[in-house]
Design a protein around this motif. Structure first.
Motif, short mmCIF file in Angstrom:
data_model
loop_
_atom_site.label_atom_id
_atom_site.label_comp_id
_atom_site.label_asym_id
_atom_site.label_seq_id
_atom_site.Cartn_x
_atom_site.Cartn_y
_atom_site.Cartn_z
N SER A 54 -4.95 -14.67 -49.10
CA SER A 54 -5.03 -13.28 -49.55
C SER A 54 -3.65 -12.62 -49.55
CB SER A 54 -6.02 -12.50 -48.69
OG SER A 54 -5.92 -12.86 -47.35
N ALA A 405 -13.50 -12.33 -35.62
CA ALA A 405 -13.36 -11.35 -36.69
C ALA A 405 -12.37 -11.83 -37.76
CB ALA A 405 -12.90 -10.01 -36.12
N VAL A 408 -14.06 -14.47 -39.92
CA VAL A 408 -15.00 -13.87 -40.87
C VAL A 408 -14.23 -13.19 -42.00
CG1 VAL A 408 -16.70 -12.03 -41.15
CG2 VAL A 408 -16.87 -13.61 -39.23
N PHE A 409 -13.20 -12.43 -41.62
CA PHE A 409 -12.39 -11.75 -42.64
C PHE A 409 -11.80 -12.76 -43.61
CE2 PHE A 409 -7.90 -10.94 -43.71
CZ PHE A 409 -8.10 -9.99 -44.69
N TYR A 412 -14.43 -14.40 -45.87
CA TYR A 412 -15.01 -13.46 -46.84
C TYR A 412 -13.98 -13.06 -47.89
CZ TYR A 412 -17.90 -9.88 -48.82
OH TYR A 412 -18.65 -9.16 -49.70
N ALA A 413 -12.71 -12.89 -47.46
CA ALA A 413 -11.68 -12.46 -48.40
C ALA A 413 -11.52 -13.48 -49.53
CB ALA A 413 -10.36 -12.26 -47.68
N ILE A 416 -15.83 -14.19 -50.84
CA ILE A 416 -16.65 -13.02 -51.16
C ILE A 416 -18.13 -13.39 -51.27
CG2 ILE A 416 -16.70 -10.90 -52.52
CD1 ILE A 416 -14.02 -11.37 -53.43
N THR A 418 -21.82 -13.86 -48.69
CA THR A 418 -22.46 -13.95 -47.38
C THR A 418 -22.89 -15.37 -47.09
OG1 THR A 418 -23.22 -11.71 -47.73
CG2 THR A 418 -24.23 -12.91 -45.93
N LEU A 421 -20.35 -17.07 -45.17
CA LEU A 421 -20.25 -16.59 -43.80
C LEU A 421 -21.32 -17.25 -42.93
CD1 LEU A 421 -19.47 -12.81 -44.28
CD2 LEU A 421 -17.93 -14.67 -43.70
N VAL A 425 -20.79 -19.74 -39.61
CA VAL A 425 -21.36 -19.68 -38.26
C VAL A 425 -22.04 -21.00 -37.91
CG1 VAL A 425 -23.00 -18.48 -36.79
CG2 VAL A 425 -21.64 -17.19 -38.43
N TYR B 90 -23.31 -9.46 -37.43
CA TYR B 90 -22.09 -9.01 -38.09
C TYR B 90 -22.01 -9.57 -39.51
CZ TYR B 90 -16.98 -8.87 -38.84
OH TYR B 90 -15.73 -8.68 -39.35
N VAL B 91 -22.25 -10.90 -39.60
CA VAL B 91 -22.16 -11.59 -40.88
C VAL B 91 -23.19 -11.04 -41.87
CG1 VAL B 91 -22.75 -13.81 -41.89
CG2 VAL B 91 -21.12 -13.71 -40.02
N LEU B 92 -24.40 -10.77 -41.34
CA LEU B 92 -25.45 -10.31 -42.25
C LEU B 92 -25.27 -8.85 -42.65
CD1 LEU B 92 -28.57 -12.05 -40.70
CD2 LEU B 92 -27.27 -12.70 -42.74
N GLU B 95 -22.02 -6.90 -45.68
CA GLU B 95 -22.12 -6.33 -47.03
C GLU B 95 -22.91 -5.02 -47.05
OE1 GLU B 95 -23.21 -9.48 -49.73
OE2 GLU B 95 -21.11 -10.02 -50.00
N TYR B 99 -17.18 -3.22 -44.43
CA TYR B 99 -16.32 -3.97 -43.51
C TYR B 99 -15.93 -3.16 -42.28
CZ TYR B 99 -12.60 -6.81 -41.65
OH TYR B 99 -11.85 -7.56 -40.81
N THR B 103 -17.20 -4.32 -38.64
CA THR B 103 -16.21 -4.96 -37.78
C THR B 103 -15.97 -4.17 -36.51
OG1 THR B 103 -15.15 -5.76 -39.78
CG2 THR B 103 -13.90 -5.97 -37.76
N PHE B 129 -8.24 -2.35 -35.15
CA PHE B 129 -8.28 -3.63 -35.85
C PHE B 129 -8.98 -3.48 -37.19
CE2 PHE B 129 -10.17 -7.62 -37.07
CZ PHE B 129 -9.18 -8.54 -36.81
N VAL B 133 -6.99 -3.72 -40.72
CA VAL B 133 -7.20 -4.81 -41.68
C VAL B 133 -7.62 -4.24 -43.03
CG1 VAL B 133 -8.70 -6.76 -42.25
CG2 VAL B 133 -7.72 -6.58 -39.98
N TYR B 137 -5.34 -4.72 -46.23
CA TYR B 137 -5.83 -5.68 -47.21
C TYR B 137 -6.30 -4.99 -48.50
CZ TYR B 137 -8.17 -9.66 -49.22
OH TYR B 137 -8.54 -10.66 -50.06
N LEU B 141 -2.79 -4.63 -50.34
CA LEU B 141 -2.79 -5.91 -51.05
C LEU B 141 -3.81 -5.95 -52.18
CD1 LEU B 141 -2.43 -8.20 -47.93
CD2 LEU B 141 -0.71 -7.80 -49.65
N THR B 144 -10.41 -7.54 -51.95
CA THR B 144 -11.78 -7.05 -52.01
C THR B 144 -12.47 -7.23 -50.66
OG1 THR B 144 -11.83 -7.88 -54.24
CG2 THR B 144 -13.93 -7.19 -53.30
N LEU B 145 -12.94 -6.12 -50.11
CA LEU B 145 -13.80 -6.18 -48.93
C LEU B 145 -14.89 -5.15 -49.17
CD1 LEU B 145 -11.35 -6.25 -45.88
CD2 LEU B 145 -12.83 -8.08 -46.64
N PRO B 146 -16.08 -5.36 -48.61
CA PRO B 146 -17.11 -4.34 -48.80
C PRO B 146 -16.65 -3.01 -48.20
CG PRO B 146 -17.85 -6.09 -47.32
CD PRO B 146 -16.54 -6.52 -47.87
#
Lengths: 508, 154
Positions: A54, A405, A408-409, A412-413, A416, A418, A421, A425, B90-92, B95, B99, B103, B129, B133, B137, B141, B144-146
């Motif tokens: 990224s 974290a 995961v970041f 996902y970055a 994109i 789930t 992700l 895990v 967290y993962v679920l 979206e 983010y 997080t 944090f 981020v 990001y 930069l 793309t993050l939700p």
């Protein structure tokens, strides 16, 4: 254009300011990764792969690949420097290739010579890094010329050799290592088949059409797996850290360690070039050799500086040597180089003989940046050793969740989704349980990276021979590779049967 | 070494191998001419995996294997399950709730689970944090993050 001209061009790339910054970030993080127990070079590189992807997103593709590789390789050899710090100060190796350094390094530290041990380790690593790089520069051209003559049959056999080598030395049980290799290859077949365009094992799940993403699996298995391990086993030690006083080594220390450093560098380099044998083996062999050649073998284990200088040089030289098969042949010989290769493939750059002619700026830029990176590491490690020793005190209750974290970041970055992700895990849990039960993970990753290529080459070879498998034995080079592959599996078995202890390569 | 894990593991791996063998038969053939179609590689590997698993299964019954036994370790299962649950959530939720929120919540909770003494410090670190981020990001930069969920109206 001669090799030196290419190298000069490489330096031009490496001296671009953003690449200098990337190299610096790489070696800095690498040293930290090496210092922190629990995160080895493999998980460090895996963790940073998506982050670099990224970071470099704005650059043109080739520049991005060069910069990303410069950073990731910096993490790899930076970790080799950092690993010695905890071995010497804490008696706990930061990664497996520094295990032998604890034997004499910690003793030296107890005698108040921690600074000398640390700086000798840094100097040794530096010399070794340069030796490996010089050899890489001169071997790159002839080796890639040789590799250009390979056909699909030769490539198939060579990759098989790489896989067998890693499995043969890959862990306590060869059966398990082979199982992991085969599983990696099998997982690589999921997705659209490269040759025929047929979907395999996708079951109409769109996420599977591209295949399982290498990056997700690597980050899950290594980074998350390690974190889960630390959470479950609570193995952060709260030992006293020995204070570092005098940093510069005495003249006598330098004189005593000069020869071991040279020997360690050469030995480490050759072991590193061999597939399957990596930095851990190199440092073990170097220690054994120094003990044999020393005039005072009885001093080993009680604080002999040669016992630090040799192995520390060897593990760094090995990490440089391991770049040779990766860059020139496109065959990674270890888990970490497999991850580096995965990173290259992510940028659509195929490592191998054509790398030097198709993408000279990536190959030579990387090599040149490794010179600069090694210099930076020397500069970083000598005065800042006290600062790095402080990293060990990072409270784990903050560090571990942050690693999750970041994983995961990162995933996902890049992906994109789930789906990835969740896969991450799952891989983390699998990584922990498999590793705990001596199922080595490096062969799995190697199988996953090499899978598509090994299959392509096999099918191309078989197509030219009309499905006749004897093509792999009748081509002389291919037959030699296959024989070596077989030897790599059989020799350790025979040695084990005779009751000899076989040194195995655990990580790196 | 854990005999039980290896024994059941070998059965599981054999099943995986068998699955690939069986399913490779359903891969459609293509026009790409030659006998070596897309099903051959997974088919062969599946057989290899089954054979290796059987070998491991056999090994677990050997005397040497049993003698090694297993050391009983104290594992912190409660902490692990809490962390795992937090990670899965967290993962679920990444979206749906974005983010930054996901997080920050995840880090705050896991810092405390892992034994951070100061709630105040945990909150600050987790916010720094996640916001850091996101800003670097997404804003700098252009990644793309939700973002924030729509119902927040930010």
């Amino acid at each position: 254009m001669g090799t030196l001209q290419y190298l000069a061009d490489g330096f031009q790339i490496a001296f671009q300011w953003h690449n200098l910054v990337y190299a610096f970030i790489g070696v800095l993080i690498g040293t930290a990764v090496g210092v922190l127990p629990g995160i080895g070079p493999m998980s460090g590189v895996a963790l940073l792969m998506p982050v670099t992807a990224s970071l470099t997103a704005g650059l043109p593709p080739e520049m991005a690949a060069a910069s990303a590789l410069i950073l990731l390789a910096g993490v790899y050899y930076g970790a080799m420097y950092g690993g010695s710090t905890t071995s010497i100060l804490l008696n706990t190796p930061g990664e497996s290739s520094s295990v032998v350094t604890t034997l004499d390094g910690y003793q030296l530290a107890k005698q108040g010579r921690a600074g000398a041990a640390l700086s000798i380790a840094a100097i040794g690593s530096f010399v070794a890094g340069i030796v490996a790089l010089v050899a890489l520069v001169f071997l790159a051209d002839p080796l890639s010329d040789l590799a250009l003559q390979f056909g699909p049959a030769e490539y198939f056999s060579l990759m098989l050799l790489g896989l067998c080598a890693v499995s043969g030395l890959g862990g306590k049980s060869m059966t398990k290592a082979l199982m992991m290799t085969v599983l990696g290859l099998l997982l690589a077949t999921i997705g659209i088949d490269n040759v025929s365009g047929v979907a395999r094992f996708t079951y109409d799940i769109p996420d599977l059409y591209q295949g399982l993403e290498f990056l997700t699996i690597a980050v899950g298995l290594f980074a998350l797996g390690e974190v889960f391990k630390t959470i479950l086993e609570n193995d952060h030690s709260s030992q006293e850290i020995i204070k570092v006083e005098r940093i510069l080594p005495t003249k006598k220390d330098l004189k005593d360690s000069a020869a071991p450093i040279v020997r360690g560098s050469l030995l480490g380099f050759f072991i590193g070039v061999l597939p399957g044998a990596g930095a851990t083996l190199a440092s073990f062999f170097s220690y054994i050799m120094e003990k044999k050649w020393s005039k005072h073998p009885e001093r080993f284990g009680k604080g002999e500086i040669a016992g630090v200088a040799g192995p520390e040089s060897a593990n760094n030289a090995a990490s440089g040597g391991a770049m040779i098969p990766l860059l020139t042949l496109g065959i990674p010989g270890s888990g970490t180089t497999a991850i580096l290769m995965g990173a290259l493939l992510m940028y659509n750059v195929q490592p191998g003989p054509l790398l030097f002619s198709d993408h000279p700026q990536i190959a030579w830029g990387l090599i040149a940046s490794m010179f600069i990176g090694n210099l930076m590491l020397l500069a970083l490690n000598m005065p800042l050793v006290k600062v790095f020793a402080k990293i060990i005190e990072t409270p784990p209750q903050y560090l571990l969740p942050m690693i999750i974290a970041i994983s995961v970041f990162g995933v996902y970055a890049v992906q994109i989704s789930t789906f990835d992700l969740i896969l991450l895990v799952i891989c983390g849990i699998l990584g922990y349980y498999l590793n705990k039960n001596d199922f080595p993970l490096a062969p799995l990753v190697l199988g996953l990276v090499l899978g598509p290529m090994i299959e392509n080459n096999m099918r191309r070879a078989l197509t030219t021979s009309n499905g006749d498998f004897s093509i792999f034995f009748t081509k002389p080079l291919s037959a030699v590779f296959l024989l070596c592959a077989l030897a790599w599996l059989v020799v350790p078995l025979v040695l084990k049967r005779r009751g000899k202890q076989v040194v195995i390569n655990e990580e790196a | 070494m854990n005999v039980r894990f290896d024994r059941y593991g070998s059965i599981a791996f054999a099943l995986v191998g068998a699955f690939f063998i069986a399913e490779s038969q359903h891969i459609s053939t293509s026009a790409y001419g030659s006998q070596v179609g897309p099903s051959m590689f997974p088919f062969g590997l599946g057989i290899l995996l089954v054979l290796l698993s059987l070998r491991l299964f056999y090994e677990t019954f050997q005397a040497k294997y049993r003698a090694e036994g297993q050391a009983v370790e104290k594992l912190l299962y409660k902490r692990f399950l809490l962390m795992l649950a937090a990670t899965v959530l967290y993962v679920l939720l990444l979206e749906p709730i974005g983010y930054v929120i996901a997080t920050a919540l995840f880090l705050y909770v896991t810092f405390l689970v892992m034994g951070s003494k100061s709630q105040w410090r945990s909150a600050v670190v987790s916010l720094l944090f996640s916001v850091g981020v996101y800003v670097v990001y997404v804003q700098l930069l252009k990644g793309t993050l939700p973002g924030f969920p729509a119902w927040l109206g930010v």
